[in-house]
Design an enzyme around this catalytic site. Sequence first.
Site, PDB file in Angstrom:
ATOM      1  N   CYS A  10       0.833  -1.198   0.000  1.00 15.16           N
ATOM      2  CA  CYS A  10       0.000   0.000   0.000  1.00 15.16           C
ATOM      3  C   CYS A  10       0.872   1.255   0.000  1.00 15.16           C
ATOM      4  CB  CYS A  10      -0.894  -0.015   1.241  1.00 15.16           C
ATOM      5  SG  CYS A  10      -1.836   1.499   1.483  1.00 15.16           S
ATOM      6  N   LYS A  11       0.638   2.133  -0.959  1.00 14.27           N
ATOM      7  CA  LYS A  11       1.413   3.370  -1.066  1.00 14.27           C
ATOM      8  C   LYS A  11       1.250   4.242   0.174  1.00 14.27           C
ATOM      9  CE  LYS A  11       2.047   7.479  -3.867  1.00 14.27           C
ATOM     10  NZ  LYS A  11       1.554   8.331  -4.915  1.00 14.27           N
TER      11      LYS A  11
END
Length: 113
Positions: A10-11
């Site tokens: 997840c960024k």
Amino acid sequence: MITIYHNTRCKKSREGLELVKNSGEDYRVREYLKVPLTEEEISALINKMNISPIQLVRKNEKIWKENYKDKDLSDRELIAVMAKHPKLIERPVVENEQNAVIGRPTSDIEEVL
């Protein structure tokens, strides 16, 4: 000690981890997809954040849409669902001894640093 509940894919979670790293605070990383949280741990985080369980659920996940979206689940049932499917937990979550926050936006993490 700061704990970040992290998903490497997840960024926003990676951005949150960078913020925690750069804070200079002692921290630990828990990759909650590899080491899932228990119902008790999820409940404790929810209490620290002073939110309802549904606010911790990622409602755009396929698992949610296909299996739970249209069900009227109690808070206890929602916590059990998140324990069973950790991918449904919002990310990142960052906590210290007193508080916890969902790091969306990432700037919210500063509340616990």
